[in-house]
Design a protein around this motif. Structure first.
Motif, PDB file in Angstrom:
ATOM      1  N   LYS A 162       0.825  -1.220   0.000  1.00  0.00           N
ATOM      2  CA  LYS A 162       0.000   0.000   0.000  1.00  0.00           C
ATOM      3  C   LYS A 162       0.853   1.262   0.000  1.00  0.00           C
ATOM      4  O   LYS A 162       0.540   2.247   0.680  1.00  0.00           O
ATOM      5  CB  LYS A 162      -0.947   0.001   1.207  1.00  0.00           C
ATOM      6  CG  LYS A 162      -1.985  -1.115   1.167  1.00  0.00           C
ATOM      7  CD  LYS A 162      -2.972  -1.003   2.315  1.00  0.00           C
ATOM      8  CE  LYS A 162      -4.039  -2.081   2.217  1.00  0.00           C
ATOM      9  NZ  LYS A 162      -5.031  -1.976   3.313  1.00  0.00           N
ATOM     10  N   GLU A 194      -4.161   3.316  -0.128  1.00  0.00           N
ATOM     11  CA  GLU A 194      -5.576   3.609   0.098  1.00  0.00           C
ATOM     12  C   GLU A 194      -5.967   4.854  -0.692  1.00  0.00           C
ATOM     13  O   GLU A 194      -5.307   5.885  -0.622  1.00  0.00           O
ATOM     14  CB  GLU A 194      -5.832   3.818   1.585  1.00  0.00           C
ATOM     15  CG  GLU A 194      -5.618   2.564   2.409  1.00  0.00           C
ATOM     16  CD  GLU A 194      -5.758   2.818   3.899  1.00  0.00           C
ATOM     17  OE1 GLU A 194      -6.031   3.978   4.275  1.00  0.00           O
ATOM     18  OE2 GLU A 194      -5.589   1.874   4.691  1.00  0.00           O
ATOM     19  N   LEU A 232     -10.304  -3.649  -4.681  1.00  0.00           N
ATOM     20  CA  LEU A 232     -10.292  -2.603  -5.696  1.00  0.00           C
ATOM     21  C   LEU A 232     -11.652  -2.534  -6.374  1.00  0.00           C
ATOM     22  O   LEU A 232     -12.394  -3.514  -6.417  1.00  0.00           O
ATOM     23  CB  LEU A 232      -9.211  -2.878  -6.742  1.00  0.00           C
ATOM     24  CG  LEU A 232      -7.773  -3.037  -6.230  1.00  0.00           C
ATOM     25  CD1 LEU A 232      -6.865  -3.487  -7.378  1.00  0.00           C
ATOM     26  CD2 LEU A 232      -7.261  -1.739  -5.641  1.00  0.00           C
ATOM     27  N   ALA A 257      -8.410   1.890  -5.220  1.00  0.00           N
ATOM     28  CA  ALA A 257      -8.385   1.209  -3.930  1.00  0.00           C
ATOM     29  C   ALA A 257      -9.289   1.956  -2.942  1.00  0.00           C
ATOM     30  O   ALA A 257      -9.390   3.184  -2.992  1.00  0.00           O
ATOM     31  CB  ALA A 257      -6.968   1.152  -3.379  1.00  0.00           C
TER      32      ALA A 257
END
Length: 260
Positions: A162, A194, A232, A257
């Protein structure tokens, strides 16, 4: 030092240690001219023979291929020596700004797509399993600030978990045997921060994905759902569904995301 840069340094150190190769111990068997001609004919019919692809060592065929290539891309079938055409087409229709954002290029090859992203303002990391490919990238773009790194998509790359605002994947999943598809998709999806985006460009067919059918091992339309199952969602998709019954088609899918 942030987590992404520290992870990149770890990968560079690992690649340096693994770069030494063992010399062959046995004298090679003599192969007659007739045998060589037969082997060449068989290889031309079957890419797996041409590139010596072992299903249990799926990434090992890339380094020998790049080792025979030159800085102009000769010897690399997929080398465009410029921004990948479908990616360029997508960029022409979508304003992509990278100021104060990070980007990752999966399977960067000779580096042109990474440079494209750098020119759009991104702080770019680009990796390939081939050490030679990475070295060629550095030679081609000596003034670039892109971090070109040798790394294996099938390995654990938790330092990039991430970590990127924009991830670019073009044809990498289909360049590896089908049995690794789920693992590859897992690892690619995990790179996206994110609220970040993943752009996947793939050649798609309705043909069953089997080792005997590649390379390349074209994806099926279901690859889109597979990415969606990893947290996703599809924000945009371009394709030519009407052509799938007769031939392969191109899918360009932009995923986002979830932002927590």
């Amino acid at each position: 030092m942030n987590r992404r840069k520290k992870g990149n340094q770890i990968l560079k150190a690992r690649a340096k240690k693994a770069n030494a190769k063992l010399a062959p111990k046995n004298k090679p068997r003599y192969i007659s001219k007739a045998e060589r001609a037969k082997l060449a004919e068989e290889a031309a019919k079957d890419p797996k023979l041409q590139f010596s692809i072992n299903e249990d060592k799926p990434a090992d065929w890339f380094e020998p291929l790049y080792a025979k290539a030159n800085i102009d891309g000769e010897g690399v079938p997929w080398a465009n020596m410029s921004t990948q055409p479908l990616f360029k087409h997508w960029l022409e229709a979508n304003e992509l700004q990278g100021k104060d954002k990070s980007a990752l290029v999966v399977g960067c090859g000779l580096g042109d797509d990474a440079i494209e992203l750098e020119q759009r303002g991104f702080s770019v990391t680009a990796f390939d399993v081939s050490e030679t490919a990475i070295n060629l990238c550095k030679k081609r773009f000596p003034e670039s600030k892109v971090e070109f790194i040798q790394a294996d998509l099938l390995a654990e790359l938790s330092q990039w978990h991430k970590a990127f605002d924009f991830v670019l994947e073009i044809y990498t999943v289909q360049a590896l045997p089908p049995k690794y598809e789920a693992q590859l998709i897992d690892n690619i999806a995990a790179f996206v921060a994110e609220g970040g985006h993943l752009l996947v460009i793939a050649e798609v067919s309705n043909e069953e994905r089997q080792f005997e059918n590649g390379p390349p091992w074209l994806l099926t339309p279901e690859h889109v759902d597979a990415f969606c199952h990893r947290g996703l969602s599809v924000e945009q998709r371009l394709d030519n569904d009407g052509a799938l019954e007769a031939k392969a088609g191109s899918y360009i899918t932009l995923f986002k995301a979830q932002a927590l």
